[in-house]
Design a protein around this motif. Structure first.
Motif, PDB file in Angstrom:
ATOM      1  N   THR A  41       0.782  -1.096   0.108  1.00  0.00           N
ATOM      2  CA  THR A  41       0.031   0.053   0.075  1.00  0.00           C
ATOM      3  C   THR A  41       0.895   1.246  -0.028  1.00  0.00           C
ATOM      4  O   THR A  41       2.034   1.050   0.676  1.00  0.00           O
ATOM      5  CB  THR A  41      -1.065   0.115   1.151  1.00  0.00           C
TER       6      THR A  41
ATOM      7  N   THR B  34      -3.599  -1.446  -2.688  1.00  0.00           N
ATOM      8  CA  THR B  34      -4.468  -0.169  -2.519  1.00  0.00           C
ATOM      9  C   THR B  34      -3.516   1.217  -2.564  1.00  0.00           C
ATOM     10  O   THR B  34      -2.310   0.863  -2.178  1.00  0.00           O
ATOM     11  CB  THR B  34      -4.948  -0.209  -1.091  1.00  0.00           C
TER      12      THR B  34
ATOM     13  N   SER C  84       0.352   5.739   0.280  1.00  0.00           N
ATOM     14  CA  SER C  84      -0.936   6.644   0.945  1.00  0.00           C
ATOM     15  C   SER C  84      -0.060   8.090   0.779  1.00  0.00           C
ATOM     16  O   SER C  84       1.106   8.430   0.425  1.00  0.00           O
ATOM     17  CB  SER C  84      -0.840   6.720   2.382  1.00  0.00           C
TER      18      SER C  84
END
Length: 330
Positions: free
Chosen positions: A66, A90, A68
């Motif tokens: 992931t 993600t 972010s």
């Protein structure tokens, strides 16, 4: 040493240590602002130690799953981010809000499926590569309406429909790669705003026919790849507007005939610029147009001797170019 001298020495030591920091398992080239983390056992984005002056970051062949907005905010001057072949599943919403100078983002070879709205907003992206992921749709909400994107690669995914709404928000696109998906149809209006596109790849899909007007607006096309589909019939005026086309791939389809006049507008084809090999050509009277075109334009056809007859049985395996008028009953 005076107290001022000691303070100056300590400040300089701290400053140098900060600017020359580098994440564990990565290599940093401080002078050119580049960081590379290649084939290392990373499981999390290497925020700690990233030099703030990093402009180019490559993380490839790791176990990161992931990424972010907070991760990317560690490098506010970032211009190019290459995340090849990791295990990304993600991405966070507003992913690029902390990198206002990012122009290139490459996410090739990950495990990305559904992505959140505005995931690629907030940065002046010119190139977005999402090749070889697990996406079955491409959402128009990924990008802002004023996107400056010129290069979009969605090849090697699971798309069954062309992302018309997304493409219509990207009028500056020059290169679109939708190859190796599962596209079965291209709606007539899908490319109507793509007036600047120069390179379009649709090879390796499931297209069996094309609307006559689908390329009407893409007059700047120079490369068009339609190879490895199921095309069995083409409209007579399909390429009428493509007067700039230098390369056209129609190989490995199901074409047995092409309509008279189909190739007449393609005067700008380069030598070896047209590939018609790997089709089941039926060498009856209807192949006359192709035969005559090849006689006049032999140099423009790639491996022209390999454009062969699948039938009738008496001519099977023969090169179309080698046929005589009597054999074609002309």
């Amino acid at each position: 040493m005076s107290s001022w001298g000691v303070l100056a020495f300590l400040w300089l030591a701290c400053f140098c240590r900060g600017t020359l920091s580098c994440p564990a398992l990565c290599t940093c080239y401080h002078r050119r602002g580049e960081v590379i983390c290649n084939e290392v056992p990373l499981t999390e984005y290497p925020t700690v130690g990233l030099p703030k002056n990093t402009t180019l970051l490559t993380i490839q062949f790791t176990n990161i799953t992931t990424i972010s907005e907070e991760h990317l905010s560690a490098t506010p001057l970032l211009q190019g981010l290459h995340l090849y072949s990791n295990r990304l599943q993600t991405l966070s919403p507003h992913l690029l809000r902390g990198v206002p100078h990012l122009n290139t983002l490459d996410l090739t070879g990950n495990k990305l499926g559904d992505l959140p709205a505005d995931v690629f907003s907030h940065a002046p992206l010119h190139s977005l590569v999402l090749k070889n992921n697990l996406m079955d749709k491409a959402d128009a909400e990924w990008l802002p309406g004023n996107s400056s994107l010129t290069w979009l690669d969605l090849s090697g995914n699971l798309l069954t429909k062309i992302p018309t709404a997304l493409l219509q928000k990207l009028p500056l696109l020059e290169n679109i790669d939708l190859s190796n998906n599962r596209l079965e149809k291209i709606p007539a209006n899908s490319l109507e705003l793509m007036t600047k596109v120069e390179r379009l790849s649709l090879q390796g899909n499931k297209l069996d026919t094309l609307d006559a007007s689908v390329f009407q607006s893409t007059r700047n096309l120079t490369y068009l790849f339609l190879s490895r589909n199921k095309l069995n019939k083409l409209p007579q005026n399909l390429f009428q507007q493509l007067t700039q086309l230098s390369h056209l791939g129609l190989d490995d389809n199901q074409l047995s005939h092409i309509p008279p006049g189909l190739l007449d507008q393609l005067s700008s084809l380069d030598d070896d610029g047209l590939d018609l090999t790997g089709n089941p050509w039926l060498c009856d009277g209807k192949v006359e147009y192709l035969w005559r075109w090849l006689q006049k334009n032999k140099k423009k056809a790639f491996l022209s001797e390999n454009i062969t007859c699948a039938g009738p049985q008496a001519l099977a395996g023969r090169s179309v170019l080698s046929l005589t008028e009597s054999e074609l009953n002309l």
